[in-house]
Design an enzyme around this catalytic site. Structure first.
Site, mmCIF file in Angstrom:
data_model
loop_
_atom_site.group_PDB
_atom_site.id
_atom_site.type_symbol
_atom_site.label_atom_id
_atom_site.label_comp_id
_atom_site.label_asym_id
_atom_site.label_seq_id
_atom_site.Cartn_x
_atom_site.Cartn_y
_atom_site.Cartn_z
ATOM 1 N N ARG A 171 0.785 -1.271 -0.010
ATOM 2 C CA ARG A 171 -0.011 -0.093 0.079
ATOM 3 C C ARG A 171 0.896 1.369 -0.047
ATOM 4 O O ARG A 171 1.975 1.188 0.552
ATOM 5 C CB ARG A 171 -0.870 0.009 1.209
ATOM 6 C CG ARG A 171 -1.841 1.102 1.425
ATOM 7 C CD ARG A 171 -2.922 0.952 0.383
ATOM 8 N NE ARG A 171 -4.163 1.766 0.888
ATOM 9 C CZ ARG A 171 -5.074 2.292 0.095
ATOM 10 N NH1 ARG A 171 -5.089 1.726 -1.140
ATOM 11 N NH2 ARG A 171 -6.017 2.836 0.353
ATOM 12 N N THR A 196 -9.472 0.502 -9.383
ATOM 13 C CA THR A 196 -8.818 -0.863 -8.903
ATOM 14 C C THR A 196 -8.612 -1.845 -10.006
ATOM 15 O O THR A 196 -9.587 -1.825 -10.904
ATOM 16 C CB THR A 196 -9.250 -0.955 -7.519
ATOM 17 O OG1 THR A 196 -9.090 0.275 -6.886
ATOM 18 C CG2 THR A 196 -8.355 -2.064 -6.855
ATOM 19 N N ASN A 249 -6.203 4.245 -7.233
ATOM 20 C CA ASN A 249 -7.238 4.838 -6.515
ATOM 21 C C ASN A 249 -8.356 5.247 -7.811
ATOM 22 O O ASN A 249 -8.578 4.377 -8.645
ATOM 23 C CB ASN A 249 -6.988 5.915 -5.617
ATOM 24 C CG ASN A 249 -8.386 6.269 -4.832
ATOM 25 O OD1 ASN A 249 -8.802 5.277 -4.931
ATOM 26 N ND2 ASN A 249 -8.254 7.525 -4.303
HETATM 27 N N1 GLY Z 1 -8.262 2.813 -3.871
HETATM 28 C C1 GLY Z 1 -9.051 1.872 -3.572
HETATM 29 C C2 GLY Z 1 -9.046 1.071 -2.096
HETATM 30 O O1 GLY Z 1 -7.942 1.044 -1.773
HETATM 31 O O2 GLY Z 1 -9.892 0.684 -1.630
#
Ligand code: GLY
Length: 559
Positions: A95, A369, A389
């Site tokens: 992430r 996504t 995103n």
């Molecule tokens: N950016 C989408 C998520 O991480 O939920």
């Protein structure tokens, strides 16, 4: 490419008969991804002797090239993995992290108002990417082939180009105006300033060179040296706050998955900083209190909606990056707590969200996504959900690198500690802080019984979690992935207090009945989700590989 879209209909061709008991590994490999070229990349690597982890590197990298609207080297992701040799299951957390100069008020003006689009467009919206580090980690710790080999298909697609599809054309239309503000991005992703026509060749020579640098130098190819320096310089020139130290400091984290049991199935899913595993586990445990099989369709949906409502409320209040906040996982998944929540479900009427406890509204997390699922003949498997995103991330490309920056900073709570439209205060757990990872909804998941193994995931923002929940319930009912991906989808996320459903997601009758129980209903104008699923049926030793009919993906079985 000789593989056809509906390849799953061929599964009966690859039955392996086994004399007794369960097979030790599947009869073949299988790959399902959101783009045919990404699936082909996985097939290429598996055919060269790579394992599922090498294939995951190849598919992830390829998706980042051919689906720039969904994921990429400037983004991040979660890879849930199972290693057959020792049964190890972890989630590789790639992430994005907030840069060191990030702060809780960075997207607000002097009057404390949220600055429109500041967390969406341009390099200020971008977290430090985790995708390159995730790929390096997968290859170094779990793969069999050199990273350079697994990255080769993606590099080829970047260098030689890929053809614009109807989906690309449509999605570029939504972001063309912002892409035009960043000439380096517009040159690559648009055609004369407009969404490229279908069939147009998108070539990304600079990105190919960046992929080459990662292939040759691993982490140092991206997080240090000339590419890092260019990204930082370009970001700063356009209002960003990245530093070389931010890039050098980036690390993936291996995290223990969230595991829950539901009617004999073991559900293995994404832990924080994803909210997916906890929300789904809570909803499933609430539902164990009810005899869903004995209910009418409407009653069943009412109970599922009520379980979603309660689980999503806890998401909004308690979940965030576990390195920064104390996420009370044990308490949230405690049997007696969830039994208590189940007792609050009224079979005869909807519970208004405001009376089940305080919590902020959940802003819709990015709707794009992407996802892929892969299994190899040894039984190694990966469920990978990747993101920049929203569509085309921040729309900013660092000139000379081809790297399209994410806008994942928008997944933080931009204005916590402030009463929301419902007068509720919350969301502190997901406030911005330097080095912190924004809360995600990405939910790569394994569905397991002694005789069936499922691998599943999808894009779709906060609706990801409800889609995977519906798939898990369908799996527990014994149905095949062809059914999971085709289910009609509905969703509740506590606030706004409404049942959202895709086009045709609820029948007219169901809508009338649910409205009669007091649910506010809102049809989302189009279909949502793009699920990629694999099932290994161990008793028959059969593989099913399926791509969501809503997308343009490709699911294959590789002998
Ligand atoms: N950016 C989408 C998520 O991480 O939920």
């Amino acid at each position: 490419m000789p593989i056809t879209r509906k390849i799953y209909t061929l599964v009966v061709c690859i039955v392996f008969s086994i004399s007794s008991g369960y097979a030790s590994g599947p009869p073949a490999h299988a790959v399902a991804s959101a783009h045919p070229l990404a699936t082909a990349a996985g097939v290429e690597i598996l055919r060269e002797g790579g394992n599922a982890f090498d294939a995951a590197v190849a598919v992830s990298a390829a998706l980042g090239v051919v689906e720039p609207y969904s994921s990429g080297f400037g983004g991040g992701g979660f890879w849930l993995i199972h290693r057959a040799s020792d049964g190890k299951q972890v989630m590789i957390d790639g992430r994005e992290t907030a840069p060191a100069l990030a702060h809780v008020r960075m997207y607000r003006d002097r009057q404390d108002n949220v600055i429109k689009d500041a967390s969406i467009n341009g390099p200020l919206a971008a977290g430090i990417p985790g995708m390159p580090a995730g790929l390096v980690h997968l290859a170094e710790h779990y793969g069999r082939l050199p990273l350079s080999r697994s990255l080769a298909p993606a590099k080829r697609y970047a260098e030689q180009g890929f053809r614009v599809t109807a989906r690309y054309h449509r999605l570029a239309g939504y972001r063309a105006e912002t892409l035009r503000q960043y000439p380096a991005a517009a040159r690559i992703f648009l055609q004369d300033g407009s969404p490229p026509r279908i069939g147009h060749l998108v070539r990304q020579e600079a990105l190919a060179a960046t992929i080459d640098a990662i292939a040759e130098r691993g982490l140092d190819g991206f997080y240090r040296g000339p590419i890092a320096e260019t990204m930082v310089r370009e970001a700063r020139k356009h209002g960003g706050i990245w530093s070389l130290r931010d890039l050098e400091a980036y690390r993936v984290i291996e995290r223990e998955p969230i595991v829950t049991n539901y009617r004999g199935a073991r559900i293995v899913s994404a832990p924080p900083p994803s909210s997916g595993g906890i929300v789904m586990a809570q909803a499933l445990q609430i539902l164990t209190a009810f005899d869903l099989d004995g209910m009418s369709n409407v009653q069943r949906k009412h109970h599922i909606i009520e379980a979603m409502r309660r689980a999503f409320r806890d998401r909004a209040v308690f979940l965030g990056d576990p390195e920064f906040v104390d996420v009370p996982v044990e308490r949230l998944l405690h049997k007696s707590y969830l039994e208590g929540l189940a007792l609050t479900v009224d079979p005869a009427k909807a519970t208004p969200s405001t009376i089940i406890g305080e919590g902020p509204a959940l802003l819709q997390t990015g709707t794009q996504t992407t996802h892929f699922s892969v299994i190899d003949r040894e039984g190694n498997r990966v469920a990978g959900t990747l993101s920049v995103n929203t569509l085309f991330g921040s729309c900013f490309v660092a000139t000379g690198t081809g790297v399209l920056f994410n806008n994942e900073m928008d997944d933080f709570s931009i204005k916590p500690f402030t009463p929301n439209a419902y007068g509720l205060i919350g969301d502190e757990a997901n406030a911005i802080a330097p080095g912190k990872r924004p809360l995600s909804s990405m939910t790569p998941t394994f569905l397991e019984t002694p005789d069936r193994i499922g691998i599943v995931g999808t894009p779709g923002g906060s609706r990801i979690i409800s889609m995977i929940l519906l798939a898990a319930l369908d799996f527990a009912d014994g149905r095949l992935p062809q059914s999971w991906v085709s289910l009609r989808r509905f969703h509740h996320q506590y606030q706004p207090d409404q049942v959202q459903f895709e086009l045709y997601g609820l029948t007219e009758f169901e809508q009338q009945q649910l409205a009669g129980l007091g649910h506010e209903l809102r049809e989302i104008s189009r279909r949502y989700g793009n699920m990629q699923a694999i099932l290994w049926d161990k008793t028959e030793n059969l593989l099913h590989s399926v791509s969501d009919p809503r997308g343009e993906g490709l699911a294959v079985i590789v002998e």
